[in-house]
Scaffold this motif. Sequence first.
Motif, PDB file in Angstrom:
ATOM      1  N   PRO A 193       0.833  -1.210   0.000  1.00  0.00           N
ATOM      2  CA  PRO A 193       0.000   0.000   0.000  1.00  0.00           C
ATOM      3  C   PRO A 193       0.866   1.257   0.000  1.00  0.00           C
ATOM      4  N   PHE A 194       0.343   2.316  -0.580  1.00  0.00           N
ATOM      5  CA  PHE A 194       1.098   3.558  -0.745  1.00  0.00           C
ATOM      6  C   PHE A 194       0.198   4.714  -0.317  1.00  0.00           C
ATOM      7  N   VAL A 195       0.730   5.608   0.510  1.00  0.00           N
ATOM      8  CA  VAL A 195      -0.074   6.725   1.034  1.00  0.00           C
ATOM      9  C   VAL A 195       0.718   8.026   0.961  1.00  0.00           C
ATOM     10  N   ASP A 196       0.040   9.093   0.534  1.00  0.00           N
ATOM     11  CA  ASP A 196       0.574  10.454   0.635  1.00  0.00           C
ATOM     12  C   ASP A 196      -0.435  11.275   1.436  1.00  0.00           C
ATOM     13  N   PRO A 197      -0.154  11.538   2.719  1.00  0.00           N
ATOM     14  CA  PRO A 197      -1.114  12.239   3.574  1.00  0.00           C
ATOM     15  C   PRO A 197      -1.121  13.758   3.425  1.00  0.00           C
ATOM     16  N   PHE A 198      -0.221  14.303   2.609  1.00  0.00           N
ATOM     17  CA  PHE A 198      -0.204  15.728   2.285  1.00  0.00           C
ATOM     18  C   PHE A 198      -0.176  15.842   0.760  1.00  0.00           C
ATOM     19  N   CYS A 199      -1.189  15.310   0.098  1.00  0.00           N
ATOM     20  CA  CYS A 199      -1.085  15.018  -1.342  1.00  0.00           C
ATOM     21  C   CYS A 199      -1.155  16.238  -2.243  1.00  0.00           C
ATOM     22  N   GLY A 200      -1.666  17.379  -1.768  1.00  0.00           N
ATOM     23  CA  GLY A 200      -1.765  18.528  -2.651  1.00  0.00           C
ATOM     24  C   GLY A 200      -2.505  18.181  -3.932  1.00  0.00           C
ATOM     25  N   VAL A 300       4.732   5.400   3.091  1.00  0.00           N
ATOM     26  CA  VAL A 300       4.292   6.791   3.042  1.00  0.00           C
ATOM     27  C   VAL A 300       5.378   7.599   2.358  1.00  0.00           C
ATOM     28  N   VAL A 301       5.014   8.281   1.288  1.00  0.00           N
ATOM     29  CA  VAL A 301       5.939   9.213   0.628  1.00  0.00           C
ATOM     30  C   VAL A 301       5.209  10.533   0.531  1.00  0.00           C
ATOM     31  N   THR A 302       5.787  11.587   1.102  1.00  0.00           N
ATOM     32  CA  THR A 302       5.028  12.829   1.173  1.00  0.00           C
ATOM     33  C   THR A 302       5.931  14.055   1.261  1.00  0.00           C
ATOM     34  N   SER A 334       6.975   2.100   6.223  1.00  0.00           N
ATOM     35  CA  SER A 334       8.140   2.960   5.982  1.00  0.00           C
ATOM     36  C   SER A 334       7.644   4.359   5.620  1.00  0.00           C
ATOM     37  N   VAL A 335       8.353   5.364   6.115  1.00  0.00           N
ATOM     38  CA  VAL A 335       7.925   6.752   5.906  1.00  0.00           C
ATOM     39  C   VAL A 335       9.066   7.553   5.283  1.00  0.00           C
ATOM     40  N   GLN A 369      14.095   9.508   5.993  1.00  0.00           N
ATOM     41  CA  GLN A 369      13.661   8.140   5.694  1.00  0.00           C
ATOM     42  C   GLN A 369      13.584   7.318   6.984  1.00  0.00           C
ATOM     43  N   TYR A 370      12.420   6.749   7.206  1.00  0.00           N
ATOM     44  CA  TYR A 370      12.193   5.887   8.361  1.00  0.00           C
ATOM     45  C   TYR A 370      11.754   4.517   7.845  1.00  0.00           C
ATOM     46  N   TRP A 371      12.618   3.544   7.940  1.00  0.00           N
ATOM     47  CA  TRP A 371      12.339   2.226   7.380  1.00  0.00           C
ATOM     48  C   TRP A 371      11.529   1.396   8.363  1.00  0.00           C
ATOM     49  N   GLY A 372      10.457   0.803   7.861  1.00  0.00           N
ATOM     50  CA  GLY A 372       9.586   0.002   8.705  1.00  0.00           C
ATOM     51  C   GLY A 372      10.190  -1.352   9.039  1.00  0.00           C
TER      52      GLY A 372
END
Length: 379
Positions: A193-200, A300-302, A334-335, A369-372
């Motif tokens: 799964p892939f999430v961008d919580p500040f997606c603009g 998460v990539v943001t 991972s963030v 980078q924070y690896w899960g």
Amino acid sequence: MTKFQLVATAAMGLEAIVAEEVQALGYETRVDNGKVYFEGDEMAIARCNLWLRVADRVKIVVAQFPAHTFDQLFESVKAIEWERYLQVDAAFPVSGKSVKSKLFSVPDCQAITKKAIVERMKFHYKRLGFLDESGATYKIEISILKDVATLTIDTSGVGLHKRGYRQVQGDAPLKETLAAALVKISKWNPNRPFVDPFCGSGTIALEAAMIGQNIAPGYNREFISEEWPWMKQAIWEQARNEADEAADYDQELTIIGSDIDHRMVSIAQENALEAGFGDIITFKQMQARDFTTTLTDGVVVTNPPYGERIGEVEVIEQVIRDFGQVMNNYPTWSVYMLSSMENFEELYGRKTTKKRKLFNGFIRTDLYQYWGQKSRRED
């Protein structure tokens, strides 16, 4: 086919990623600051323009030589076999730049380069009067660095970041090439799964979708070199057919973008529809601190706001604090967060696994980078 010396230009810090992309297309590379050099034919020009996600442009390196005087510049430019590239009616505007060189006047360098090419063309094509320049356009650049001149021809035209899907954008849009680089650095694959919580306006999520389905970023746009007589249409047709066959349109993806601003969510949805991902990417209005999921092993990539204006910094700092606390609940995720805030790690509440310096336009930023943690799930 003819062999050319080619160069893919890139933002500082992204050269290695561009080199990997060029190598994946089958070409050996040499990396310099902001540049990735390689050798290729007409098909290489077409393929690289279609496929390079992180490069800014693809150019032909015509020549490189020392240039200490204007006479030396003129004679060296005139000696080049311009007829190899330019037909008799070619339009060839000349741009220029000069850094740490004796020939520091850019307008003079441009004018002399243009005059030398005209002289060469008139001699070769046996023309006495003016060249009408009514044909295909070849954008030539004279670049002088430490008294060494490099002449290039741009094969891309409009920068490669212009994919064609972004019909509307927000106030501080992330360049598509940088967004693609962030996704590539994360090593995300379509089974996660892939999430961008500040997606603009949705750029990162859209680039992830294209990567996930292996869609060539330049597939739906045009390039200036398509006008050139020696870049046969059959070459472009073959390159686009290859790209179409390589795409995996049936690959299922879990990609979610969210933003606190409902206006930006609407823009992101419009852009997703334009890109053909309207049913694939989920966009919703939501604060980042409200993120919840039952999924594991996500990415998460943001690119959260940087808080450039007075009064914004404190708000953004609290947003990052809140999001850091939320992600403590998802240890397998991972963030990757791009920020210009020097106190980011303190705000997020954790030391970064790795930090990478990047430039968002002219803004100096770091990718935190924070690896899960690894779970039992198999990718």
